[in-house]
Design a protein around this motif. Structure first.
Motif, PDB file in Angstrom:
ATOM      1  N   ASP A   1      57.294  28.632  39.147  1.00  0.00           N
ATOM      2  CA  ASP A   1      56.236  28.650  40.159  1.00  0.00           C
ATOM      3  C   ASP A   1      55.644  30.052  40.249  1.00  0.00           C
ATOM      4  N   PRO A   2      54.374  30.246  39.904  1.00  0.00           N
ATOM      5  CA  PRO A   2      53.790  31.591  39.923  1.00  0.00           C
ATOM      6  C   PRO A   2      53.697  32.191  41.315  1.00  0.00           C
TER       7      PRO A   2
ATOM      8  N   SER B   1      51.218  27.516  45.354  1.00  0.00           N
ATOM      9  CA  SER B   1      50.510  26.920  44.233  1.00  0.00           C
ATOM     10  C   SER B   1      50.122  25.484  44.581  1.00  0.00           C
TER      11      SER B   1
ATOM     12  N   PHE C   1      49.951  23.206  42.654  1.00  0.00           N
ATOM     13  CA  PHE C   1      50.804  22.346  41.826  1.00  0.00           C
ATOM     14  C   PHE C   1      52.109  22.003  42.548  1.00  0.00           C
ATOM     15  N   TYR C   2      52.549  22.883  43.456  1.00  0.00           N
ATOM     16  CA  TYR C   2      53.802  22.677  44.177  1.00  0.00           C
ATOM     17  C   TYR C   2      53.548  22.592  45.675  1.00  0.00           C
TER      18      TYR C   2
ATOM     19  N   ASP D   1      57.702  18.493  46.805  1.00  0.00           N
ATOM     20  CA  ASP D   1      57.810  19.911  46.447  1.00  0.00           C
ATOM     21  C   ASP D   1      58.309  20.724  47.640  1.00  0.00           C
TER      22      ASP D   1
ATOM     23  N   LEU E   1      44.795  31.234  42.710  1.00  0.00           N
ATOM     24  CA  LEU E   1      45.628  30.736  41.622  1.00  0.00           C
ATOM     25  C   LEU E   1      45.234  31.322  40.275  1.00  0.00           C
TER      26      LEU E   1
ATOM     27  N   ASN F   1      46.432  34.896  39.516  1.00  0.00           N
ATOM     28  CA  ASN F   1      47.839  35.240  39.658  1.00  0.00           C
ATOM     29  C   ASN F   1      48.319  35.958  38.399  1.00  0.00           C
TER      30      ASN F   1
ATOM     31  N   LEU G   1      51.134  34.117  36.220  1.00  0.00           N
ATOM     32  CA  LEU G   1      50.629  32.962  35.485  1.00  0.00           C
ATOM     33  C   LEU G   1      49.784  33.397  34.296  1.00  0.00           C
TER      34      LEU G   1
ATOM     35  N   ASN H   1      54.058  26.722  36.031  1.00  0.00           N
ATOM     36  CA  ASN H   1      53.079  25.938  36.780  1.00  0.00           C
ATOM     37  C   ASN H   1      52.686  24.646  36.060  1.00  0.00           C
ATOM     38  N   GLU H   2      53.591  24.166  35.203  1.00  0.00           N
ATOM     39  CA  GLU H   2      53.291  22.956  34.431  1.00  0.00           C
ATOM     40  C   GLU H   2      54.262  21.812  34.698  1.00  0.00           C
TER      41      GLU H   2
END
Length: 404
Positions: free
Chosen positions: A42-43, A51, A53-54, A59, A183, A186, A189, A348-349
């Motif tokens: 997690d960046p 993020s 993403f999370y 999450d 994001l 960052n 990342l 972050n994937e």
């Protein structure tokens, strides 16, 4: 200041102590992996931003569990065991009739070199260099009475955490909050997705500021746990039968609710209101109670180790704990290959559940590697290097072949 000669336990007591100490160290490595993996995945982990993403329900739940049950607990347990092992080094030097201070100076300098290289190449958030320098402080206090060490450790914990709580309150009162990060800008990342040279440059750039930050928030607590571990070693608390066994139920009744309450407060704030003074205040409360929860984990594991199933678990964890330095660095290497520009660039994937699954898979892999390695070798690779520098000799690398 009264000088206390280190106790030299019997061979059987030493064997029993070492297996459980090593098993606890292996258990601590699981918690350290489960926390550190988020710094790679997690960046925005450990920052005031989140993020996208999370940022879903699952999450946040996983983040809550990590913050509450894992963060700031397992490095404290590892620090306690470092202090405990310090007394083993004292006893070893006395049995060998060797001067202890030169041995430990060489050991700590070598650990510092390993730590700096680890931080520059693999993980700028590493803690080995802090352990190396704080170990010199412990070396200066090697003649402390156990009671004195406990008093100093308690005062250090209270003072450091009170300062963090006060600083958090002042930050809240001033209305000073951190700005959210964007994001796409960052730096972690960007670096981890760019390639190996960018990843290396990022670690080099971030090492000093990250280490200064860790010294501020973890250094005092780590030193306090060194001293608690030192006192435990001097009293032979981890030698069976355990000297604390009669007090274990009372200790758990006190440590578990207090430790869990402080941890839950920090965990909730870290998820709901990250960044700014409130999280800093909550972190101070969490750090104040974290030793109690870490002690609870240790007490419960030691209780488990005394059962038939726990004995089997201890036997599986002990090889990993015996080569804990090698395994700590191996964790960073594996995570770097998975998440950074050194390998698959998966920062972050991966969904949170996959990250959690990876923790289990990596730990199982390390258990297997450790057992396989220790059947054939006396020491882990990094442990062999550290022992070579400590003793100024070349220890036997492989175990003697067993007659068939």
């Amino acid at each position: 200041m009264t000088v206390i000669a280190p106790a030299i336990p019997s061979a059987n007591a030493t064997k029993a102590r070492l297996e459980h100490v090593n098993a606890l160290r292996g258990f601590a490595l699981f918690g350290i992996l489960a926390v550190n993996i988020w710094a790679f995945a997690d960046p925005f982990y450990g920052t005031e931003a989140t993020s996208r993403f999370y940022d879903h329900g699952l999450d946040r739940f996983i983040h809550l569990l990590t913050s509450t049950l894992l963060e700031t607990k397992f490095y404290l347990l590892f620090s306690f065991l470092f202090g405990y092992s310090f007394t083993l080094q004292m006893a070893s030097a006395e049995r060998a009739g060797a001067a202890f201070v030169p041995r430990m100076l060489r050991r700590q300098v070598t650990l510092l070199v390993i730590g700096v290289l680890h931080g520059l190449l693999l993980f700028h958030g590493e803690i080995l260099s802090i352990y190396a320098l704080l170990g010199l402080v412990l070396l200066l206090g090697r003649h402390l009475k156990p009671r004195t060490a406990v008093v100093i450790a308690s005062g250090l914990t209270l003072t450091a955490c009170s300062l963090l709580i006060a600083l958090g309150g002042l930050t809240m009162a001033s209305g000073d909050v951190f700005d959210n990060l964007i994001l796409n800008s960052n730096p972690a990342l960007t670096a981890f997705h760019a390639g190996p040279l960018s990843t290396l440059a990022y670690h080099v750039e971030q090492l000093v500021p990250t280490q200064l930050f860790l010294w501020l928030i973890q250094g005092p607590s780590a030193l306090a746990m060194f001293l608690f571990g030192y006192a435990a070693g001097r009293r032979l608390w981890l030698v069976e039968p355990y000297g604390f066994a009669a007090y274990e139920p009372l200790l758990l009744k006190i440590a578990l609710p207090l430790g869990l309450s402080g941890a839950l407060f920090y965990g909730l704030v870290a998820v709901v209101a990250p960044g700014g003074g409130l999280e800093l205040l909550a972190f101070g409360v969490g750090e104040l109670t974290a030793p109690l929860l870490a002690a609870t984990y240790a007490l419960l594991m030691l209780r488990w180790f005394r059962t038939p199933g726990g004995q089997r678990l201890s036997a599986r964890l002990a090889p990993m704990g015996r080569m804990s330095l090698s395994n700590y660095i191996l964790q960073s290497l594996i995570l770097g290959l998975l998440f950074s520009g050194y390998g698959l660039r998966l920062m972050n994937e991966l969904p949170s559940l996959i990250v959690v699954l990876l923790v289990a898979l990596i730990f199982i892999l390390q258990l297997w590697i450790s057992a396989h390695w220790m059947r054939r070798h006396q020491y882990g690779p990094m442990e062999w290097l550290l022992r070579s520098a400590t003793l100024l000799t070349w220890p036997n690398w492989r175990r003697a072949a067993t007659p068939g």
